[in-house]
Design a protein around this motif. Structure first.
Motif, PDB file in Angstrom:
ATOM      1  N   ALA A 339     -20.940  74.759  44.936  1.00 55.86           N
ATOM      2  CA  ALA A 339     -21.313  74.628  46.415  1.00 55.86           C
ATOM      3  C   ALA A 339     -20.902  73.247  47.097  1.00 55.86           C
ATOM      4  CB  ALA A 339     -22.864  74.470  46.233  1.00 55.86           C
ATOM      5  N   GLY A 340     -20.913  72.317  46.488  1.00 58.08           N
ATOM      6  CA  GLY A 340     -20.220  71.102  47.164  1.00 58.08           C
ATOM      7  C   GLY A 340     -18.654  70.984  47.336  1.00 58.08           C
ATOM      8  N   LEU A 341     -17.986  71.682  46.569  1.00 56.84           N
ATOM      9  CA  LEU A 341     -16.561  71.948  46.793  1.00 56.84           C
ATOM     10  C   LEU A 341     -16.292  72.840  48.172  1.00 56.84           C
ATOM     11  CD1 LEU A 341     -13.546  71.922  46.265  1.00 56.84           C
ATOM     12  CD2 LEU A 341     -14.083  73.798  44.694  1.00 56.84           C
ATOM     13  N   GLY A 342     -17.191  73.848  48.278  1.00 54.12           N
ATOM     14  CA  GLY A 342     -16.901  74.621  49.821  1.00 54.12           C
ATOM     15  C   GLY A 342     -17.532  73.896  50.730  1.00 54.12           C
ATOM     16  N   LEU A 343     -18.725  73.351  50.700  1.00 57.87           N
ATOM     17  CA  LEU A 343     -19.341  72.542  51.634  1.00 57.87           C
ATOM     18  C   LEU A 343     -18.281  71.456  52.210  1.00 57.87           C
ATOM     19  CD1 LEU A 343     -21.593  72.202  53.568  1.00 57.87           C
ATOM     20  CD2 LEU A 343     -22.576  70.598  51.935  1.00 57.87           C
ATOM     21  N   GLY A 344     -17.688  70.664  51.298  1.00 57.20           N
ATOM     22  CA  GLY A 344     -16.942  69.819  51.808  1.00 57.20           C
ATOM     23  C   GLY A 344     -15.465  70.189  52.571  1.00 57.20           C
ATOM     24  N   LEU A 345     -14.782  71.396  51.744  1.00 57.37           N
ATOM     25  CA  LEU A 345     -13.674  72.079  52.303  1.00 57.37           C
ATOM     26  C   LEU A 345     -14.185  72.655  53.563  1.00 57.37           C
ATOM     27  CD1 LEU A 345     -12.008  73.252  49.374  1.00 57.37           C
ATOM     28  CD2 LEU A 345     -11.348  71.348  50.433  1.00 57.37           C
ATOM     29  N   LEU A 346     -15.210  73.291  53.850  1.00 55.87           N
ATOM     30  CA  LEU A 346     -15.635  73.833  55.023  1.00 55.87           C
ATOM     31  C   LEU A 346     -15.829  72.830  56.466  1.00 55.87           C
ATOM     32  CD1 LEU A 346     -16.499  76.506  56.518  1.00 55.87           C
ATOM     33  CD2 LEU A 346     -18.942  75.961  55.962  1.00 55.87           C
ATOM     34  N   PHE A 347     -16.594  71.331  55.736  1.00 52.26           N
ATOM     35  CA  PHE A 347     -16.758  70.383  56.680  1.00 52.26           C
ATOM     36  C   PHE A 347     -15.309  69.952  57.185  1.00 52.26           C
ATOM     37  CE2 PHE A 347     -17.370  66.251  58.243  1.00 52.26           C
ATOM     38  CZ  PHE A 347     -18.869  66.285  58.463  1.00 52.26           C
ATOM     39  N   ILE A 348     -14.435  69.861  56.233  1.00 52.99           N
ATOM     40  CA  ILE A 348     -13.208  69.309  56.697  1.00 52.99           C
ATOM     41  C   ILE A 348     -12.419  70.136  57.742  1.00 52.99           C
ATOM     42  CG2 ILE A 348     -10.809  68.597  55.777  1.00 52.99           C
ATOM     43  CD1 ILE A 348     -12.146  67.652  53.292  1.00 52.99           C
ATOM     44  N   ASP A 349     -12.671  71.519  57.331  1.00 55.13           N
ATOM     45  CA  ASP A 349     -11.586  72.377  58.256  1.00 55.13           C
ATOM     46  C   ASP A 349     -12.453  72.455  59.669  1.00 55.13           C
ATOM     47  OD1 ASP A 349      -9.935  74.583  58.314  1.00 55.13           O
ATOM     48  OD2 ASP A 349     -11.625  75.958  58.648  1.00 55.13           O
ATOM     49  N   ASN A 350     -13.536  72.164  59.807  1.00 52.13           N
ATOM     50  CA  ASN A 350     -14.218  72.118  61.070  1.00 52.13           C
ATOM     51  C   ASN A 350     -14.524  70.719  61.697  1.00 52.13           C
ATOM     52  OD1 ASN A 350     -14.871  75.290  61.487  1.00 52.13           O
ATOM     53  ND2 ASN A 350     -15.205  74.901  59.264  1.00 52.13           N
ATOM     54  N   ILE A 351     -14.075  69.815  61.108  1.00 55.45           N
ATOM     55  CA  ILE A 351     -14.375  68.469  61.182  1.00 55.45           C
ATOM     56  C   ILE A 351     -14.144  68.078  62.953  1.00 55.45           C
ATOM     57  CG2 ILE A 351     -12.087  67.126  61.192  1.00 55.45           C
ATOM     58  CD1 ILE A 351     -13.561  64.967  59.685  1.00 55.45           C
ATOM     59  N   GLU A 352     -13.039  68.676  63.517  1.00 46.39           N
ATOM     60  CA  GLU A 352     -13.153  68.499  65.073  1.00 46.39           C
ATOM     61  C   GLU A 352     -14.282  69.054  65.808  1.00 46.39           C
ATOM     62  OE1 GLU A 352      -9.291  69.714  66.531  1.00 46.39           O
ATOM     63  OE2 GLU A 352      -8.149  68.525  64.794  1.00 46.39           O
ATOM     64  N   THR A 353     -14.655  70.110  65.550  1.00 55.20           N
ATOM     65  CA  THR A 353     -15.858  70.979  66.087  1.00 55.20           C
ATOM     66  C   THR A 353     -17.085  70.065  65.850  1.00 55.20           C
ATOM     67  OG1 THR A 353     -14.918  73.054  65.781  1.00 55.20           O
ATOM     68  CG2 THR A 353     -17.080  73.315  66.276  1.00 55.20           C
ATOM     69  N   LEU A 354     -17.190  69.559  64.576  1.00 60.01           N
ATOM     70  CA  LEU A 354     -18.471  68.824  64.420  1.00 60.01           C
ATOM     71  C   LEU A 354     -18.453  67.516  65.207  1.00 60.01           C
ATOM     72  CD1 LEU A 354     -18.648  69.474  60.562  1.00 60.01           C
ATOM     73  CD2 LEU A 354     -20.289  70.644  62.267  1.00 60.01           C
ATOM     74  N   GLN A 355     -17.226  67.052  65.194  1.00 58.86           N
ATOM     75  CA  GLN A 355     -17.154  65.681  66.019  1.00 58.86           C
ATOM     76  C   GLN A 355     -17.610  65.999  67.466  1.00 58.86           C
ATOM     77  OE1 GLN A 355     -13.271  63.813  65.905  1.00 58.86           O
ATOM     78  NE2 GLN A 355     -13.750  62.497  67.593  1.00 58.86           N
ATOM     79  N   GLY A 356     -17.040  67.048  68.205  1.00 56.52           N
ATOM     80  CA  GLY A 356     -17.499  67.283  69.248  1.00 56.52           C
ATOM     81  C   GLY A 356     -18.878  67.648  69.456  1.00 56.52           C
ATOM     82  N   TRP A 357     -19.593  68.370  68.635  1.00 55.64           N
ATOM     83  CA  TRP A 357     -21.151  68.684  68.537  1.00 55.64           C
ATOM     84  C   TRP A 357     -21.792  67.250  68.620  1.00 55.64           C
ATOM     85  CZ3 TRP A 357     -24.973  67.944  64.996  1.00 55.64           C
ATOM     86  CH2 TRP A 357     -26.069  68.472  65.316  1.00 55.64           C
ATOM     87  N   VAL A 358     -21.276  66.424  67.679  1.00 52.37           N
ATOM     88  CA  VAL A 358     -22.252  65.020  67.678  1.00 52.37           C
ATOM     89  C   VAL A 358     -21.762  64.215  68.782  1.00 52.37           C
ATOM     90  CG1 VAL A 358     -22.299  62.681  66.308  1.00 52.37           C
ATOM     91  CG2 VAL A 358     -21.894  65.064  64.990  1.00 52.37           C
ATOM     92  N   GLU A 359     -20.841  64.146  69.602  1.00 51.43           N
ATOM     93  CA  GLU A 359     -20.520  63.668  70.729  1.00 51.43           C
ATOM     94  C   GLU A 359     -21.314  64.232  71.983  1.00 51.43           C
ATOM     95  OE1 GLU A 359     -16.248  63.482  71.275  1.00 51.43           O
ATOM     96  OE2 GLU A 359     -15.976  61.886  69.885  1.00 51.43           O
TER      97      GLU A 359
END
Length: 420
Positions: A339-359
């Motif tokens: 689960a951690g492997l999938g979560l980590g890779l999913l986070f990295i793949d969408n890191i730009e989207t998550l950054q925009g959401w946080v901003e």
């Protein structure tokens, strides 16, 4: 198979929640979440730090060569066209850039700044996309004609310069006159500005046409440095020996070869130390989750003493009991790691989207480009590191339930049933 169907069934049932044993299942859930978050955090942080290293390395090597051949201040390489041709014929060598390097004082109105001047030909400068990518075509064409200088945007801001202004370069080398020795100085127009993205280069580097630099630094027939670009910067050591041998075989003048790793060793050693420390600190998350598995399994063994005794009296071997409780604990670590492997890779793949959401949520930039020269989080997945994290998490998760499982296998049925 090592684990039979009966053992798998019993291990799965022991992980299910019952009214009187619900706390054990709660511990198992939190242990699984802890391992998943630990693995995901490690993968994300390592990928981001790899991204920073790749970005910094790309910008450093976009300005500097992988290898630099330097001569003493009193000598110059006069046969640099022939030497450059010989170096280009070596294996793994891609680009060879003869140049004149020297330190100067820059004067503009009442402001002064120290700078490093590099005299290169227009063709060699064109081979550096980091330098020419943000230059206007007219500026580069004028540079090719040898009519002025290119300076970094940081220097332009600190000295209040615009395109078309002039700056005065003062060399530490003295000129002898009838009145004594005086520093040599000359004014040059500014043709344009470059932006590498690192403060050190944008605020202190000046590029000058090779012919002008040879005249200014009094090396009309030679150069004092040759930069070499190779096909693999991480294996630059395999090329430096061949280059040094080529220099020693064809030149009597002393010269030294410096690669980018030794020139920036302190900086990249600091980055490596930081990566190692972050890996160690974040690994504690997985270790804490493994202790939760350990405590949960001890509680499970304590609560299942009667069941273990009945199994043993029915003829179940110690190995079966050990495998059942080991599997119930190892399953938490296995599924948590996946689960951690999938979560980590999913986070990295969408890191730009998550950054925009946080901003958008906070109304502030995660990385101010004026401070970090980065508009987004760089993330580069190193699969070797990913598999190391997964292997470490699985190893810790598989070791944690061994002791409780061994204790369950050694349980005496008579003692367990005495007070039942």
């Amino acid at each position: 198979m090592i684990f039979g169907a009966v053992e798998r069934l019993m291990a799965l049932r022991y992980l299910r929640s019952r009214r009187q044993e619900g706390f054990i299942s709660v511990i198992a859930v939190f242990s699984l979440l802890g391992i998943a978050l630990g693995v995901a955090t490690l993968i994300i942080v390592m990928a981001v730090m790899n991204g920073f290293r790749v970005e910094l390395l790309d910008r450093i090597l976009g300005v500097n060569g992988h290898l630099t051949i330097l001569t003493s201040a009193e000598r110059s390489i006069t046969d640099y066209p022939d030497l450059a041709r010989q170096l280009r014929e070596l294996d793994h060598v891609e680009v060879v850039t003869p140049q004149v390097q020297g330190q100067v004082m820059v004067m503009a109105d009442d402001r002064a700044n120290g700078a490093m001047v590099r005299g290169v030909s227009a063709e060699d400068l064109a081979s550096r996309p980091k330098m020419t990518g943000r230059l206007m075509a007219t500026s580069f064409e004028e540079f090719a004609q040898g009519e002025g200088l290119l300076i970094g945007v940081g220097m332009a801001q600190s000295l209040g310069l615009r395109e078309g202004d002039s700056i005065t370069l003062i060399s530490p080398q003295m000129s002898r006159t009838a009145l004594g020795s005086v520093p040599r100085m000359k004014a040059y127009p500014i043709l344009g500005f470059f932006e590498v993205g690192m403060h050190e280069y944008d605020s202190s580097f000046i590029y000058m046409p090779l012919e002008l630099a040879q005249v200014f630094f009094r090396q009309p027939e030679g150069v004092n440095a040759i930069e070499v670009m190779v096909d693999d910067p991480d294996r630059v050591g395999r090329v430096s020996g061949a280059i040094l041998q080529e220099i020693m075989a064809n030149r009597a003048d002393p010269a030294r070869v410096i690669d980018w790793q030794s020139a920036n060793s302190s900086f990249f050693n600091a980055v490596q130390v930081e990566r190692n420390v972050m890996f160690l600190i974040l690994s504690l998350i997985i270790l804490v989750a493994a202790f939760n598995i350990l405590s949960g399994q001890y509680m499970l063994v304590k609560g299942k003493g009667r069941d273990i005794a009945i199994l043993r009296t029915m003829g179940a071997p110690r190995g079966l009991v050990l495998r059942v409780f080991f599997m119930s604990g190892a399953a938490i670590g296995l599924f948590g790691t996946l689960a951690g492997l999938g979560l980590g890779l999913l986070f990295i793949d969408n890191i730009e989207t998550l950054q925009g959401w946080v901003e958008r949520l906070t109304g502030a930039q995660v990385f101010n480009p004026e401070v970090y020269f980065l508009t987004q989080l760089p993330a580069v997945v190193d699969w070797n590191e990913v598999w190391q994290v997964v292997a470490m998490a699985l190893s810790i998760s598989f070791l944690a339930p061994l002791l409780p499982a061994w204790q369950a296998a050694r349980l005496d049925p008579v003692e367990a049933l005495r007070y039942e």
